[in-house]
Design a protein around this motif. Structure first.
Motif, PDB file in Angstrom:
ATOM      1  N   ALA A 116       1.574  17.826   3.627  1.00 61.37           N
ATOM      2  CA  ALA A 116       1.136  16.524   3.133  1.00 61.37           C
ATOM      3  C   ALA A 116      -0.340  16.302   3.454  1.00 61.37           C
ATOM      4  CB  ALA A 116       1.997  15.420   3.734  1.00 61.37           C
ATOM      5  N   LEU A 117      -0.784  16.718   4.636  1.00 60.91           N
ATOM      6  CA  LEU A 117      -2.207  16.585   4.993  1.00 60.91           C
ATOM      7  C   LEU A 117      -3.088  17.430   4.078  1.00 60.91           C
ATOM      8  CD1 LEU A 117      -2.116  16.561   8.894  1.00 60.91           C
ATOM      9  CD2 LEU A 117      -2.993  14.765   7.421  1.00 60.91           C
ATOM     10  N   ALA A 118      -2.636  18.634   3.754  1.00 58.68           N
ATOM     11  CA  ALA A 118      -3.403  19.494   2.853  1.00 58.68           C
ATOM     12  C   ALA A 118      -3.501  18.861   1.467  1.00 58.68           C
ATOM     13  CB  ALA A 118      -2.753  20.873   2.765  1.00 58.68           C
ATOM     14  N   LEU A 119      -2.398  18.286   1.003  1.00 58.55           N
ATOM     15  CA  LEU A 119      -2.412  17.627  -0.299  1.00 58.55           C
ATOM     16  C   LEU A 119      -3.316  16.392  -0.271  1.00 58.55           C
ATOM     17  CD1 LEU A 119      -1.385  17.540  -3.183  1.00 58.55           C
ATOM     18  CD2 LEU A 119       0.635  16.310  -2.360  1.00 58.55           C
ATOM     19  N   GLN A 120      -3.326  15.682   0.832  1.00 62.52           N
ATOM     20  CA  GLN A 120      -4.214  14.533   0.977  1.00 62.52           C
ATOM     21  C   GLN A 120      -5.670  14.982   0.884  1.00 62.52           C
ATOM     22  OE1 GLN A 120      -3.556  12.043   4.444  1.00 62.52           O
ATOM     23  NE2 GLN A 120      -5.630  11.276   4.389  1.00 62.52           N
ATOM     24  N   PHE A 121      -5.992  16.090   1.505  1.00 56.04           N
ATOM     25  CA  PHE A 121      -7.353  16.620   1.441  1.00 56.04           C
ATOM     26  C   PHE A 121      -7.724  16.971  -0.001  1.00 56.04           C
ATOM     27  CE2 PHE A 121     -10.357  20.179   1.655  1.00 56.04           C
ATOM     28  CZ  PHE A 121     -11.402  19.548   2.326  1.00 56.04           C
ATOM     29  N   GLU A 122      -6.794  17.601  -0.722  1.00 52.53           N
ATOM     30  CA  GLU A 122      -7.051  17.946  -2.128  1.00 52.53           C
ATOM     31  C   GLU A 122      -7.271  16.699  -2.975  1.00 52.53           C
ATOM     32  OE1 GLU A 122      -3.965  20.420  -3.737  1.00 52.53           O
ATOM     33  OE2 GLU A 122      -4.038  21.773  -2.014  1.00 52.53           O
ATOM     34  N   ILE A 123      -6.465  15.670  -2.766  1.00 52.99           N
ATOM     35  CA  ILE A 123      -6.604  14.429  -3.531  1.00 52.99           C
ATOM     36  C   ILE A 123      -7.937  13.787  -3.216  1.00 52.99           C
ATOM     37  CG2 ILE A 123      -5.686  12.087  -3.821  1.00 52.99           C
ATOM     38  CD1 ILE A 123      -2.880  13.302  -3.315  1.00 52.99           C
ATOM     39  N   GLY A 124      -8.329  13.789  -1.952  1.00 51.26           N
ATOM     40  CA  GLY A 124      -9.601  13.211  -1.555  1.00 51.26           C
ATOM     41  C   GLY A 124     -10.781  13.972  -2.145  1.00 51.26           C
ATOM     42  N   SER A 125     -10.672  15.308  -2.176  1.00 49.43           N
ATOM     43  CA  SER A 125     -11.747  16.120  -2.764  1.00 49.43           C
ATOM     44  C   SER A 125     -11.866  15.864  -4.259  1.00 49.43           C
ATOM     45  CB  SER A 125     -11.464  17.607  -2.506  1.00 49.43           C
ATOM     46  OG  SER A 125     -11.461  17.866  -1.129  1.00 49.43           O
ATOM     47  N   ALA A 126     -10.745  15.782  -4.947  1.00 51.80           N
ATOM     48  CA  ALA A 126     -10.769  15.533  -6.389  1.00 51.80           C
ATOM     49  C   ALA A 126     -11.332  14.143  -6.670  1.00 51.80           C
ATOM     50  CB  ALA A 126      -9.349  15.661  -6.964  1.00 51.80           C
ATOM     51  N   LYS A 127     -11.032  13.181  -5.840  1.00 51.13           N
ATOM     52  CA  LYS A 127     -11.517  11.818  -6.014  1.00 51.13           C
ATOM     53  C   LYS A 127     -13.049  11.785  -5.846  1.00 51.13           C
ATOM     54  CE  LYS A 127     -10.825   7.181  -4.261  1.00 51.13           C
ATOM     55  NZ  LYS A 127     -10.200   6.359  -3.235  1.00 51.13           N
ATOM     56  N   LYS A 128     -13.578  12.553  -4.906  1.00 50.85           N
ATOM     57  CA  LYS A 128     -15.023  12.592  -4.674  1.00 50.85           C
ATOM     58  C   LYS A 128     -15.760  13.256  -5.827  1.00 50.85           C
ATOM     59  CE  LYS A 128     -14.860  12.513   0.348  1.00 50.85           C
ATOM     60  NZ  LYS A 128     -15.109  13.255   1.569  1.00 50.85           N
ATOM     61  N   ARG A 129     -15.116  14.241  -6.447  1.00 51.70           N
ATOM     62  CA  ARG A 129     -15.766  14.949  -7.563  1.00 51.70           C
ATOM     63  C   ARG A 129     -15.910  14.057  -8.787  1.00 51.70           C
ATOM     64  NH1 ARG A 129     -12.019  19.653  -8.067  1.00 51.70           N
ATOM     65  NH2 ARG A 129     -11.232  19.240  -6.009  1.00 51.70           N
ATOM     66  N   LYS A 130     -15.039  13.079  -8.930  1.00 49.37           N
ATOM     67  CA  LYS A 130     -15.071  12.220 -10.120  1.00 49.37           C
ATOM     68  C   LYS A 130     -16.236  11.331 -10.109  1.00 49.37           C
ATOM     69  CE  LYS A 130     -10.196  12.070 -11.151  1.00 49.37           C
ATOM     70  NZ  LYS A 130      -9.039  11.263 -11.318  1.00 49.37           N
ATOM     71  N   ILE A 162       1.755   9.567   6.030  1.00 45.70           N
ATOM     72  CA  ILE A 162       1.052  10.659   5.361  1.00 45.70           C
ATOM     73  C   ILE A 162       1.759  11.063   4.063  1.00 45.70           C
ATOM     74  CG2 ILE A 162       2.218  12.528   6.578  1.00 45.70           C
ATOM     75  CD1 ILE A 162      -1.465  12.406   5.501  1.00 45.70           C
ATOM     76  N   PHE A 163       3.019  10.716   3.927  1.00 48.29           N
ATOM     77  CA  PHE A 163       3.775  11.107   2.738  1.00 48.29           C
ATOM     78  C   PHE A 163       3.455  10.243   1.529  1.00 48.29           C
ATOM     79  CE2 PHE A 163       6.730  12.637   6.171  1.00 48.29           C
ATOM     80  CZ  PHE A 163       6.372  13.967   6.044  1.00 48.29           C
ATOM     81  N   TRP A 164       2.453   9.384   1.606  1.00 55.63           N
ATOM     82  CA  TRP A 164       2.001   8.608   0.448  1.00 55.63           C
ATOM     83  C   TRP A 164       1.561   9.547  -0.668  1.00 55.63           C
ATOM     84  CZ3 TRP A 164      -2.749   9.064  -1.829  1.00 55.63           C
ATOM     85  CH2 TRP A 164      -3.754   9.702  -1.104  1.00 55.63           C
ATOM     86  N   MET A 221       0.865  -1.181   0.000  1.00 54.75           N
ATOM     87  CA  MET A 221       0.000   0.000   0.000  1.00 54.75           C
ATOM     88  C   MET A 221       0.898   1.226   0.000  1.00 54.75           C
ATOM     89  SD  MET A 221      -3.047  -1.099   2.660  1.00 54.75           S
ATOM     90  CE  MET A 221      -2.101  -0.589   4.035  1.00 54.75           C
ATOM     91  N   LEU A 222       0.408   2.306  -0.563  1.00 55.64           N
ATOM     92  CA  LEU A 222       1.207   3.525  -0.624  1.00 55.64           C
ATOM     93  C   LEU A 222       1.566   4.017   0.772  1.00 55.64           C
ATOM     94  CD1 LEU A 222      -0.538   5.509  -3.507  1.00 55.64           C
ATOM     95  CD2 LEU A 222       1.518   4.115  -3.617  1.00 55.64           C
ATOM     96  N   THR A 223       0.648   3.886   1.732  1.00 51.81           N
ATOM     97  CA  THR A 223       0.928   4.365   3.085  1.00 51.81           C
ATOM     98  C   THR A 223       2.056   3.576   3.741  1.00 51.81           C
ATOM     99  OG1 THR A 223      -0.860   2.959   3.920  1.00 51.81           O
ATOM    100  CG2 THR A 223      -1.402   5.261   3.492  1.00 51.81           C
TER     101      THR A 223
END
Length: 191
Positions: free
Chosen positions: A177-191, A131-133, A118-120
Motif C-alpha cells: 500500500a505504501l508503494a502504491l501511495q508513492f506511485e499515486i503521489g508521483s503521478a499526481k506531481k507529474r500532472k 494507508i489502505f486509502w 476523507m479516504l484515509t
C-alpha cells in the motif's frame, strides 16, 4: 590665653570617640564544630529520608495493588454435565435444480462522501489502517480526480480486502500500500 574648661568639653563632644577594642574577656567565643554532633545530625537526616522513601513506596504499592484484580483461591465450581443428544438428521432430498448460485460479492458496499469524510478515515474504519486509502482510490479512479479532494456526494465503491490482499496486521500488505501511495503521489506531481 588658656583654653577654658568649656572649650575642652566641646572638643570632647565633637571629636569622634575611639571605639573600644574588644578584649579577650569581652569577645564572643567562636564555636568550634563538633564532628560527633555533625555526624549524628547527618545520620538523623538520612534516617528521616529513608523512612520517608519507604512510606512513599509503600503507599504507591498499596494503591497499585488495589487496582489489580484479586485472584480467586477457591476451586472452580463444576457444573453438572449435561448429556448432549445430536439433533435428528434431515434426510429429505434437496432438489439441486432449484438451488440458485448466488454470485460472490465483488465489493464491501458503497459509501457516499459527506462533509468531513476523507479516504484515509474511511480506510482506517473499514480496513484497520489509513494507508489502505490507496485501494479505495484505485477502485474509484474514474470518479476521483484528486484523492486529497473528493467532492461531496461522490458514491465510492469499497473493495473487498481479498481483492488487494488488504491486511492491517501484515507488514507486506502495508508495504504494498505504501508503494502504491508513492506511485499515486508521483503521478499526481507529474500532472
Amino acid at each position: 590665653e588658656a583654653p577654658t574648661a568649656e572649650a575642652n568639653s566641646e572638643d570632647e563632644e565633637t571629636r569622634p570617640k575611639e571605639e573600644a577594642q574588644p578584649t579577650e574577656e569581652t569577645a564572643a567565643p567562636t564555636e568550634i564544630p563538633c564532628p560527633k554532633r555533625e555526624k549524628e545530625r547527618i545520620m538523623t537526616m538520612r534516617r528521616c529520608l529513608l523512612a520517608t522513601a519507604f512510606l512513599i513506596i509503600g503507599t504507591a504499592a498499596y494503591f497499585l495493588l488495589q487496582r489489580l484484580p484479586m485472584p480467586s483461591w477457591k476451586a472452580p465450581k463444576q457444573l453438572p454435565q449435561e448429556s448432549v443428544v445430536p439433533a435428528p438428521r434431515d434426510t429429505t432430498p434437496i432438489a439441486t435444480d432449484t438451488v440458485q448460485a448466488v454470485p460472490a460479492p465483488t465489493n464491501l458496499g458503497r459509501i457516499v462522501m459527506r462533509k468531513g469524510d476523507m479516504l484515509t478515515r474511511i480506510a482506517r474504519e473499514t480496513y484497520g489502517d489509513r494507508i489502505f486509502w490507496v485501494y479505495i482510490y484505485e477502485e474509484n479512479k474514474e470518479k476521483i480526480a484528486d484523492p486529497d479532494n473528493v467532492p461531496l456526494g461522490t458514491e465510492l465503491v469499497l473493495p473487498l480486502p481479498e481483492k488487494y490482499a488488504i491486511n492491517a496486521a501484515d507488514t507486506a500488505s502495508l508495504r504494498r500500500a505504501l508503494a502504491l501511495q508513492f506511485e499515486i503521489g508521483s503521478a499526481k506531481k507529474r500532472k
